[in-house]
Scaffold this active site. Structure first.
Site, PDB file in Angstrom:
ATOM      1  N   HIS A   1       0.748  -1.026  -0.152  1.00 31.35           N
ATOM      2  CA  HIS A   1       0.097   0.032  -0.034  1.00 31.35           C
ATOM      3  C   HIS A   1       0.748   1.093   0.043  1.00 31.35           C
ATOM      4  O   HIS A   1       0.736   2.085  -0.831  1.00 31.35           O
ATOM      5  CB  HIS A   1      -1.032   0.052   1.284  1.00 31.35           C
ATOM      6  CG  HIS A   1      -1.554  -1.515   1.318  1.00 31.35           C
ATOM      7  ND1 HIS A   1      -2.701  -1.741   0.821  1.00 31.35           N
ATOM      8  CD2 HIS A   1      -1.405  -2.134   2.558  1.00 31.35           C
ATOM      9  CE1 HIS A   1      -3.005  -2.906   1.042  1.00 31.35           C
ATOM     10  NE2 HIS A   1      -2.464  -3.107   2.315  1.00 31.35           N
TER      11      HIS A   1
HETATM   12  O1  RIB Z   1      -5.180   0.079   4.466  1.00 33.41           O
HETATM   13  C1  RIB Z   1      -3.554   0.226   4.406  1.00 33.41           C
HETATM   14  C2  RIB Z   1      -3.083   1.194   5.034  1.00 33.41           C
HETATM   15  O2  RIB Z   1      -3.509   1.437   6.249  1.00 33.41           O
HETATM   16  C3  RIB Z   1      -1.414   1.127   4.927  1.00 33.41           C
HETATM   17  O3  RIB Z   1      -1.058   2.611   4.947  1.00 33.41           O
HETATM   18  C4  RIB Z   1      -1.332   0.563   6.501  1.00 33.41           C
HETATM   19  O4  RIB Z   1       0.033   0.867   6.705  1.00 33.41           O
HETATM   20  C5  RIB Z   1      -2.135   0.993   7.390  1.00 33.41           C
HETATM   21  O5  RIB Z   1      -1.589   2.472   7.691  1.00 33.41           O
END
Ligand code: RIB
Ligand code: CA
Length: 313
Positions: A242
Site C-alpha cells: 500500500h
Molecule cells: O489500508 C492500508 C493502510 O493502512 C497502509 O497505509 C497501512 O500501513 C495502514 O496504515
C-alpha cells in the site's frame, strides 16, 4: 540532479517502513523530514519505528516529529495484530537512540512549505490526522505545498476495490474519517492511491520477489526489506505494498499509474459505513474540489522499480 523535496507522514507499520526504504534508496528524493501519527500502532511506537529504520540506514540526520496520539473524534484502533507486536514485523531492529524533534509536525510542515513554496510534496501513508491538524493550525499550507499524495480509500474504480478494516472501508480512512473529510475539502492538489490499486495482486510481493531481496551481499535496505516482506508473506500469504505504491507515485516520470479526477465524499461518525469513500460519478457539488485517484497500475513496472532500488541491482 535537482532533487524532489518530500515530507512523509506515516504510521510505521511494515508497509510504511518499506515505503521509507524506497524513499531512502531513491536518489531523486530529498526527504526533509518524517512526521508520525497513531494508526497501525500508538504514536510513540510509530515514532520509534521511523527512527529505527532511519538509524539502520544511517539516515538519522532526517528529523522525526511525533504527531497525533489519536484520531480527531475517535479512539485509536491499532493494527498490531497485522504488523506484529513491534509494528515492524518482528524485524528485531536495534532500539532507536536518537530523540524525536521537539517541534510539532504541523509547525514543521508549515515552516518547510513557507520556506520552499510550491516545491514540497507531502506523502501521507497513515490516517490523515496530522494533515488535518496542519490545515487547522496553518490553512495557508494547502496552497504552499506542491501537492499531497495519500495512501487511503477504496473508490470502486477497479475489481480490487473493497475494504480492509470493514468490508467497505480502508484502514487509514476508517481510522480518521473526519480528518480525511477536511483534507478532501481543502482544495489541495491531491493524488490518492487506494485499495483499488494496492489489493491488485500484480502490485504485491510473493516468494519470488522475497528471494530477490534475500540475495547474498544485499545492501542493508534489502536485508531489512526481506525481514519485513518475509513476515507479511508468512502471516498474510503475500506482502501488500500500500505505502510503497504511494511513494512510487511521488517519483516523477514513472509511467506506473493512471489517475482520474473525481469528487470524493467520505462517511464520518462511527456507524457501519464509517470511513467509506465515494468517488462521485459526476460533478454533484460545485464547491467540492476533485482529487486525482489512481485507477490504473503497471504492477510489473512497480515491482521492478521497488526491487531494483532496494537491492541496487
Ligand atoms: O489500508 C492500508 C493502510 O493502512 C497502509 O497505509 C497501512 O500501513 C495502514 O496504515
Ligand atoms: Ca501506513
Amino acid at each position: 540532479m535537482k532533487k524532489q523535496l518530500l515530507i512523509m507522514d506515516m504510521d510505521p507499520g511494515v508497509d510504511d517502513a518499506l515505503a521509507l526504504l524506497l524513499a531512502l534508496r531513491s536518489p531523486e528524493i530529498q526527504l526533509l523530514g518524517i512526521t508520525t501519527t497513531a494508526g497501525n500502532a500508538p504514536v510513540e511506537m510509530t515514532s520509534l519505528n521511523a527512527m529505527r529504520v532511519l538509524e539502520y540506514l544511517n539516515a538519522s540526520d532526517i528529523p522525526v516529529m511525533q504527531g497525533a496520539q489519536k484520531p480527531l473524534k475517535h479512539r485509536l484502533v491499532d493494527a498490531l495484530h497485522y504488523h506484529g507486536p513491534d509494528g515492524l514485523g518482528e524485524s528485531e531492529l536495534p532500539p532507536a537512540i536518537s530523540p524525536v524533534q521537539a517541534i510539532q509536525p504541523w509547525d514543521f510542515i508549515a515552516h518547510a512549505a513557507a520556506s520552499n513554496p510550491d516545491k514540497i510534496t507531502l506523502v501521507a501513508t497513515g490516517p490523515l490526522t496530522n494533515i488535518a491538524l496542519t490545515l487547522q493550525h496553518h490553512p495557508e499550507v494547502a496552497h504552499h505545498l506542491a501537492g499531497l499524495i495519500l495512501m487511503g480509500g477504496a473508490y470502486g474504480l477497479t475489481p480490487y476495490s473493497k475494504g480492509n478494516q470493514t468490508p467497505y472501508a480502508e484502514f487509514n480512512m476508517w481510522q480518521d474519517p473526519e480528518a480525511a473529510h477536511m483534507v478532501f475539502a481543502s482544495g489541495m492538489n491531491i493524488h490518492a492511491i487506494g485499495l483499488d490499486i494496492s489489493l491488485d495482486p500484480t502490485t504485491c510481493l510473493y516468494e519470488q520477489q522475497l528471494q530477490q531481496l534475500q540475495q547474498k551481499s544485499a545492501p542493508a535496505a534489502a536485508q531489512l526489506a526481506s525481514k519485513l516482506v518475509d513476515y507479511a508473506i508468512k502471516h498474510h500469504g503475500r506482502c501488500e505494498m500500500h505505502d510503497p505504491l504511494a511513494l512510487a507515485a511521488a517519483l516523477e516520470n514513472m509511467e506506473i499509474f493512471g489517475f482520474t479526477p473525481k469528487q470524493v465524499k467520505i462517511t464520518r461518525g462511527n456507524g457501519a459505513k464509517r470511513g467509506v469513500t465515494y468517488a462521485l460519478i459526476q460533478k454533484k457539488t460545485p464547491s467540492l474540489h476533485p482529487i486525482y485517484i489512481a485507477n490504473k497500475v503497471n504492477g510489473s513496472r512497480f515491482l521492478e522499480l521497488f526491487l531494483t532500488r532496494i537491492t541496487g541491482k
